[in-house]
Each structure stands twice: as structure tokens, then as C-alpha cells.
Design an enzyme around this catalytic site. Structure first.
Site, PDB file in Angstrom:
ATOM      1  N   GLU A  32      60.162  54.721  13.651  1.00 52.00           N
ATOM      2  CA  GLU A  32      61.457  54.301  14.192  1.00 52.00           C
ATOM      3  C   GLU A  32      62.305  53.698  13.069  1.00 52.00           C
ATOM      4  O   GLU A  32      61.911  52.743  12.429  1.00 52.00           O
ATOM      5  CB  GLU A  32      61.239  53.276  15.306  1.00 52.00           C
ATOM      6  CG  GLU A  32      62.508  52.919  16.042  1.00 52.00           C
ATOM      7  CD  GLU A  32      62.278  52.033  17.269  1.00 52.00           C
ATOM      8  OE1 GLU A  32      63.221  51.825  18.023  1.00 52.00           O
ATOM      9  OE2 GLU A  32      61.146  51.522  17.431  1.00 52.00           O
TER      10      GLU A  32
ATOM     11  N   GLY B 124      67.440  55.240  22.688  1.00 51.78           N
ATOM     12  CA  GLY B 124      66.273  55.944  23.247  1.00 51.78           C
ATOM     13  C   GLY B 124      65.208  56.280  22.210  1.00 51.78           C
ATOM     14  O   GLY B 124      64.338  57.106  22.470  1.00 51.78           O
ATOM     15  N   LYS B 125      65.234  55.606  21.062  1.00 51.01           N
ATOM     16  CA  LYS B 125      64.280  55.916  19.989  1.00 51.01           C
ATOM     17  C   LYS B 125      62.833  55.638  20.422  1.00 51.01           C
ATOM     18  O   LYS B 125      61.944  56.450  20.214  1.00 51.01           O
ATOM     19  CB  LYS B 125      64.614  55.097  18.717  1.00 51.01           C
ATOM     20  CG  LYS B 125      65.996  55.373  18.150  1.00 51.01           C
ATOM     21  CD  LYS B 125      66.301  54.511  16.947  1.00 51.01           C
ATOM     22  CE  LYS B 125      66.286  53.026  17.211  1.00 51.01           C
ATOM     23  NZ  LYS B 125      67.278  52.570  18.234  1.00 51.01           N
ATOM     24  N   THR B 126      62.618  54.453  20.995  1.00 50.15           N
ATOM     25  CA  THR B 126      61.258  54.082  21.397  1.00 50.15           C
ATOM     26  C   THR B 126      60.744  55.049  22.465  1.00 50.15           C
ATOM     27  O   THR B 126      59.576  55.466  22.425  1.00 50.15           O
ATOM     28  CB  THR B 126      61.241  52.633  21.952  1.00 50.15           C
ATOM     29  OG1 THR B 126      61.879  51.789  20.990  1.00 50.15           O
ATOM     30  CG2 THR B 126      59.840  52.141  22.214  1.00 50.15           C
TER      31      THR B 126
ATOM     32  N   ASN C  99      71.539  54.547  17.386  1.00 50.08           N
ATOM     33  CA  ASN C  99      72.113  53.244  17.722  1.00 50.08           C
ATOM     34  C   ASN C  99      71.097  52.383  18.496  1.00 50.08           C
ATOM     35  O   ASN C  99      70.045  52.875  18.924  1.00 50.08           O
ATOM     36  CB  ASN C  99      73.372  53.472  18.574  1.00 50.08           C
ATOM     37  CG  ASN C  99      74.386  52.336  18.417  1.00 50.08           C
ATOM     38  OD1 ASN C  99      74.030  51.199  18.079  1.00 50.08           O
ATOM     39  ND2 ASN C  99      75.644  52.631  18.667  1.00 50.08           N
ATOM     40  N   ILE C 100      71.424  51.137  18.692  1.00 44.92           N
ATOM     41  CA  ILE C 100      70.573  50.226  19.464  1.00 44.92           C
ATOM     42  C   ILE C 100      70.521  50.765  20.909  1.00 44.92           C
ATOM     43  O   ILE C 100      71.554  51.098  21.486  1.00 44.92           O
ATOM     44  CB  ILE C 100      71.157  48.792  19.446  1.00 44.92           C
ATOM     45  CG1 ILE C 100      71.302  48.299  18.001  1.00 44.92           C
ATOM     46  CG2 ILE C 100      70.313  47.845  20.277  1.00 44.92           C
ATOM     47  CD1 ILE C 100      72.122  47.014  17.845  1.00 44.92           C
ATOM     48  N   ALA C 101      69.313  50.867  21.450  1.00 47.02           N
ATOM     49  CA  ALA C 101      69.085  51.345  22.834  1.00 47.02           C
ATOM     50  C   ALA C 101      69.482  52.801  23.049  1.00 47.02           C
ATOM     51  O   ALA C 101      69.765  53.216  24.174  1.00 47.02           O
ATOM     52  CB  ALA C 101      69.782  50.443  23.859  1.00 47.02           C
TER      53      ALA C 101
HETATM   54  N1  LIG Z   1      67.574  59.254  28.525  1.00 47.55           N
HETATM   55  C1  LIG Z   1      67.605  58.037  29.070  1.00 47.55           C
HETATM   56  N2  LIG Z   1      68.306  57.820  30.188  1.00 47.55           N
HETATM   57  C2  LIG Z   1      68.359  56.593  30.741  1.00 47.55           C
HETATM   58  N3  LIG Z   1      67.730  55.495  30.257  1.00 47.55           N
HETATM   59  C3  LIG Z   1      67.004  55.656  29.128  1.00 47.55           C
HETATM   60  C4  LIG Z   1      66.907  56.920  28.482  1.00 47.55           C
HETATM   61  N4  LIG Z   1      66.122  56.772  27.388  1.00 47.55           N
HETATM   62  C5  LIG Z   1      65.763  55.475  27.354  1.00 47.55           C
HETATM   63  N5  LIG Z   1      66.276  54.801  28.409  1.00 47.55           N
HETATM   64  C6  LIG Z   1      66.147  53.357  28.699  1.00 47.55           C
HETATM   65  O1  LIG Z   1      67.117  52.723  27.868  1.00 47.55           O
HETATM   66  C7  LIG Z   1      66.591  51.532  27.310  1.00 47.55           C
HETATM   67  C8  LIG Z   1      66.596  51.647  25.780  1.00 47.55           C
HETATM   68  O2  LIG Z   1      65.698  52.674  25.405  1.00 47.55           O
HETATM   69  P1  LIG Z   1      64.766  52.522  24.127  1.00 47.55           P
HETATM   70  O3  LIG Z   1      63.900  53.731  24.052  1.00 47.55           O
HETATM   71  O4  LIG Z   1      64.088  51.185  24.157  1.00 47.55           O
HETATM   72  O5  LIG Z   1      65.883  52.539  22.976  1.00 47.55           O
HETATM   73  P2  LIG Z   1      65.788  52.139  21.430  1.00 47.55           P
HETATM   74  O6  LIG Z   1      64.335  52.154  21.027  1.00 47.55           O
HETATM   75  O7  LIG Z   1      66.588  53.182  20.731  1.00 47.55           O
HETATM   76  O8  LIG Z   1      66.405  50.796  21.302  1.00 47.55           O
HETATM   77  C9  LIG Z   1      65.208  51.346  27.911  1.00 47.55           C
HETATM   78  O9  LIG Z   1      65.317  50.511  29.034  1.00 47.55           O
HETATM   79  C10 LIG Z   1      64.813  52.763  28.308  1.00 47.55           C
HETATM   80  O10 LIG Z   1      63.921  52.772  29.404  1.00 47.55           O
HETATM   81  N1  LIG Z   2      68.192  46.397  10.164  1.00 51.43           N
HETATM   82  C1  LIG Z   2      68.250  46.042  11.478  1.00 51.43           C
HETATM   83  C2  LIG Z   2      67.529  46.741  12.421  1.00 51.43           C
HETATM   84  C3  LIG Z   2      67.619  46.335  13.739  1.00 51.43           C
HETATM   85  N2  LIG Z   2      68.358  45.283  14.074  1.00 51.43           N
HETATM   86  C4  LIG Z   2      68.390  44.806  15.468  1.00 51.43           C
HETATM   87  C5  LIG Z   2      69.188  45.655  16.397  1.00 51.43           C
HETATM   88  C6  LIG Z   2      68.497  45.454  17.712  1.00 51.43           C
HETATM   89  O1  LIG Z   2      68.942  44.234  18.309  1.00 51.43           O
HETATM   90  C7  LIG Z   2      67.044  45.277  17.314  1.00 51.43           C
HETATM   91  C8  LIG Z   2      66.196  46.512  17.409  1.00 51.43           C
HETATM   92  O2  LIG Z   2      66.953  47.657  17.608  1.00 51.43           O
HETATM   93  P1  LIG Z   2      66.540  48.881  18.553  1.00 51.43           P
HETATM   94  O3  LIG Z   2      65.204  49.337  18.088  1.00 51.43           O
HETATM   95  O4  LIG Z   2      66.480  48.394  19.951  1.00 51.43           O
HETATM   96  O5  LIG Z   2      67.610  49.889  18.320  1.00 51.43           O
HETATM   97  O6  LIG Z   2      67.067  44.835  15.967  1.00 51.43           O
HETATM   98  C9  LIG Z   2      69.082  44.608  13.117  1.00 51.43           C
HETATM   99  O7  LIG Z   2      69.808  43.635  13.422  1.00 51.43           O
HETATM  100  N3  LIG Z   2      69.000  44.986  11.831  1.00 51.43           N
END
Ligand SMILES: Nc1ncnc2c1ncn2[C@@H]1O[C@H](COP(=O)(O)OP(=O)(O)O)[C@@H](O)[C@H]1O
Ligand SMILES: Nc1ccn([C@H]2C[C@H](O)[C@@H](COP(=O)(O)O)O2)c(=O)n1
Length: 269
Positions: free
Chosen positions: A141, A70-72, A66-68
């Protein structure tokens, strides 16, 4: 402390090792994790069978969630390993294509701009899949598959994408996946609750995403679960390694380390 990890195997939607199957098979085989050779369009010559068979040259892993979720952060962790190349989502492109921000436009008015963003996402994700490999293992990702099966689907099902836009995107997606081999060896699914993602999203505070309500993350979550866990929606292109990802950062890093061998052995699954 025991950590629950599930490995779900799947029949591959695309054959990873392509032998000579005529021009269509050749075109498929030459994409993505295969060594690129001159195409007929470029060279005007048909490749000789011997010595021109595509050679698989890297393991391709897609990190989904899902969005946020923790993928990055997960990719950052694995990027410290020399044999692993990481490719993050091309979000900077989605925020700036020749001075336009289709990501922001999509959140402002999905009915009007959803097709615009998703067309560009499809192109840029395809470009990511097909880019030249730089290490034996590639962690990427998301994928062109989740772009379609999760995000496009969500827009359409929620009534925020007109049927004609959905049809056009689907035609493009079907053509791409029928004609280009997009090899994926493993999907790592970071499984979170929508509530956790909502918290992390607020903490990350990306300008475009300030309008995202919890319900949006719940819909994305349901689509991921249908696709990768219940397997009731779309074909799953590779085995799935499920990593529960609601835990704090320290515990997540520990889980990543515990799963390192499974991830690196992805080509053997
Ligand atoms: N295990 C965790 N616990 C708390 N915060 C986290 C964790 N993993 C990531 N975060 C924080 O949550 C936010 C989203 O993480 P991110 O890796 O950018 O997610 P994604 O790439 O899936 O959108 C960032 O601010 C990151 O620092
Ligand atoms: N096909 C997609 C892929 C991503 N998004 C949006 C969702 C988030 O706002 C942003 C990046 O996602 P995250 O890497 O933080 O999980 O891009 C979309 O609308 N459509």
C-alpha cells in the site's frame, strides 16, 4: 460491461537489475526486492563478483490512491492469492510510536507536527520496501515516493509545512533514493473522485480523520493526477495501471479480477 483500464508505461527511475557497479551499486542492488547479502559494514569482506551478484526475487507492486479510495480493500482481495504477499501501510505505527500518536498530532497542528509524522512515515515506508520478501509477488500500500511527492508536497504547497522542514525531508528523501535501490515494477493507481473518497472516509470514521475536509482530498487528488496521469511533477518509478475506483464494491472486485493477469505479469512490463 466494459471496464476502462489504462496502462501507461514509464521509464524506470531506478534500474531493476543491478550489475556490479562498485560499492554504491552494490548497496543499491541489495535493498528491497533483491536477496540480501552481508554488507561490507556487517561482514567486513568485499563480496566476490561471481555468486554474489544480487538476484531479483520478487515482483513489487505499489497500490496508490487518495485517502479512503479503497487501497486496503483491494489488497485484502489479492491477499487471498497464495503467490501474493500484501503489505498494508504501517498506520498502526503512525498512530502509536512509543505511546505518541503523530498522525493525530499532524491533523491537529500540521505546521508543528507535519515534519514529525512525515519523517516517521518516510522511515516506516522505507522499512516496508526493504523488508524480506515472502512470496513471488508483493503488493504494497502506497510507497516512499507518494509519501514525498503527495503528502509532504501537499503540506508544503498549502503553507502547512515550514520551508526548513520541507528542505530537511527533501534532503533525506534525495539521499535515500540516490543510495538505496527501491525497485517498483508496477504502480496500480485507484483513480477516484475526491467526493467518493469523502463519502468512504466518513463511512470508515477513523478518529484522527474526522477533521479532513473535502478540499484536503481535492488537493491530494490533484497531486496524484499531476504525478501519475499528467506526469508534470515528479518522476514516475514504474509503469502505471489506472483502475477507475468510484464503483461499488462488487464492480471493483470484478475489475480486480479482470486485471489480475496484468498485475501478476508486472515483471514483464
Ligand atoms: N468500492 C467501494 N464501494 C464502497 N465502499 C468501499 C469501496 N471500497 C472500499 N470501501 C469502503 O470505504 C472505506 C475506505 O476503504 P479502504 O479500503 O480502507 O481505503 P484506503 O485503504 O484507500 O484508505 C472502508 O470503509 C471500505 O469498507
Ligand atoms: N505520507 C502520508 C501517508 C498517509 N497519511 C495519512 C492519510 C490518512 O489519514 C492515513 C492513511 O491513509 P489511507 O491509507 O487511509 O489512504 O495516513 C499521511 O498523512 N501522510
Amino acid at each position: 460491461m466494459s471496464v476502462c483500464v489504462t496502462l501507461v508505461s514509464a521509464r524506470r527511475a531506478v534500474a531493476p537489475a543491478c550489475l556490479w557497479t562498485g560499492w554504491s551499486g552494490w548497496r543499491k542492488a541489495c535493498a528491497g526486492g533483491f536477496r540480501l547479502v552481508p554488507s561490507r559494514a556487517r561482514s567486513g569482506t568485499r563480496p566476490r563478483a561471481a555468486g554474489h551478484l544480487p538476484v531479483r526475487c520478487c515482483v513489487q507492486i505499489c497500490v496508490e490512491g487518495n485517502i479512503a479510495s479503497g487501497k486496503t480493500t483491494c489488497l485484502e482481495y489479492f491477499s487471498k492469492t497464495s503467490s501474493i504477499e500484501v503489505l498494508t501501510e504501517p498506520i498502526s505505527k503512525w498512530r502509536d510510536v512509543r505511546g505518541h500518536n503523530p498522525l493525530a498530532l499532524m491533523y491537529q497542528d500540521p505546521l508543528r507536527w507535519g515534519i514529525t509524522l512525515q519523517t516517521y512515515v518516510q522511515l516506516t515506508m522505507l522499512d516496508r520496501h526493504l523488508s524480506a520478501v515472502a512470496a513471488p509477488v508483493r503488493m504494497m500500500e502506497r510507497s516512499i515516493f507518494s509519501a514525498k511527492y503527495i503528502f509532504v508536497e501537499n503540506l508544503f504547497r498549502s503553507g502547512k509545512m515550514p520551508e526548513v522542514d520541507y528542505a530537511v525531508l527533501s534532503e533525506w528523501f534525495d539521499w535515500i533514493t540516490a543510495n538505496i535501490c527501491i525497485p517498483v515494477d508496477l504502480i496500480v493507481y485507484l483513480q477516484t473522485s475526491p467526493q467518493t473518497c469523502h463519502e468512504r472516509l466518513k463511512q470508515r470514521c477513523r478518529e484522527e480523520e474526522k477533521v479532513i475536509p473535502l478540499e484536503y482530498l481535492e488537493s491530494i487528488h490533484q497531486l496524484y493526477e499531476e504525478w501519475l496521469i499528467r506526469r508534470t511533477s515528479w518522476p514516475v518509478p514504474a509503469p502505471v495501471l489506472v483502475i477507475p475506483a468510484d464503483h461499488n464494491l462488487q464492480r471493483m472486485l470484478h475489475q480486480y479480477e479482470e486485471n489480475r493477469a496484468k498485475i501478476l505479469a508486472a515483471s514483464c512490463l
